[in-house]
Design an enzyme around this catalytic site. Structure first.
Site, short mmCIF file in Angstrom:
data_model
loop_
_atom_site.label_atom_id
_atom_site.label_comp_id
_atom_site.label_asym_id
_atom_site.label_seq_id
_atom_site.Cartn_x
_atom_site.Cartn_y
_atom_site.Cartn_z
N HIS A 158 11.11 14.59 -17.35
CA HIS A 158 11.25 15.95 -16.85
C HIS A 158 12.62 16.09 -16.20
O HIS A 158 13.07 15.20 -15.50
CB HIS A 158 10.15 16.27 -15.84
CG HIS A 158 10.20 17.67 -15.34
ND1 HIS A 158 9.93 18.74 -16.14
CD2 HIS A 158 10.52 18.16 -14.13
CE1 HIS A 158 10.06 19.85 -15.42
NE2 HIS A 158 10.42 19.52 -14.20
N ALA A 159 13.28 17.19 -16.43
CA ALA A 159 14.56 17.56 -15.83
C ALA A 159 15.63 16.48 -15.98
O ALA A 159 16.13 16.27 -17.08
CB ALA A 159 14.36 17.96 -14.38
#
Length: 153
Positions: free
Chosen positions: A78-79
């Site tokens: 994520h991210a």
């Protein structure tokens, strides 16, 4: 006028096609005609029958190298970890795909596709690549996925 047939109440005209709607199948006079469609026909005398198809050795490919890796980042892919992974995949000379839980593989160079996988910490993902340098690309990306990219440096 209520009792007359208007244009909306009229029955459809009869079909004026000269062809019959279906062809009646001729009765099976010979045994080959009695076989269902697509069934292999028996070989006649002096004929060996159908020849099995084989892929020539020059066209055969080795299977695509794959490796299953456990996601090591605490936040999963994520991210920031996904961004670092995608940047590393874009540097590779071969196209690399990543898949999770038996789903269809996605291009590892696409940030949206990698984020859409929804891989969390501890999930197993499958990396695959094809071409020259595939093994090295998979090794580098596997090491990146297994590391905790969220750890403070």
């Amino acid at each position: 006028m209520r009792g007359t047939a208007g244009p909306r109440n009229r029955p459809p005209p009869p079909c004026r096609s000269r062809r019959p709607r279906h062809r009646p199948r001729p009765e099976a006079a010979d045994p080959q005609a009695a076989q269902p469609r697509g069934a292999p026909k028996p070989a006649g005398p002096g004929h060996p029958g159908p020849i099995p198809f084989q892929i020539p050795s020059t066209l055969r490919r080795d299977p695509m190298p794959q490796r299953t890796v456990t996601v090591g980042s605490r936040s999963g892919l994520h991210a920031r970890p996904a961004s670092l992974f995608v940047q590393a995949a874009a540097r590779q000379p071969v196209r690399v795909t990543v898949a999770r839980d038996g789903r269809d593989p996605v291009d590892a160079r696409s940030l949206l596709s990698v984020l859409a996988l929804g891989a969390r910490h501890g999930d197993a993902v499958v990396l695959a690549a094809e071409g020259d340098g595939a093994e090295a690309a998979i090794e580098e990306l596997a090491a990146l996925l297994a590391a905790d990219l969220d750890a403070k440096e």
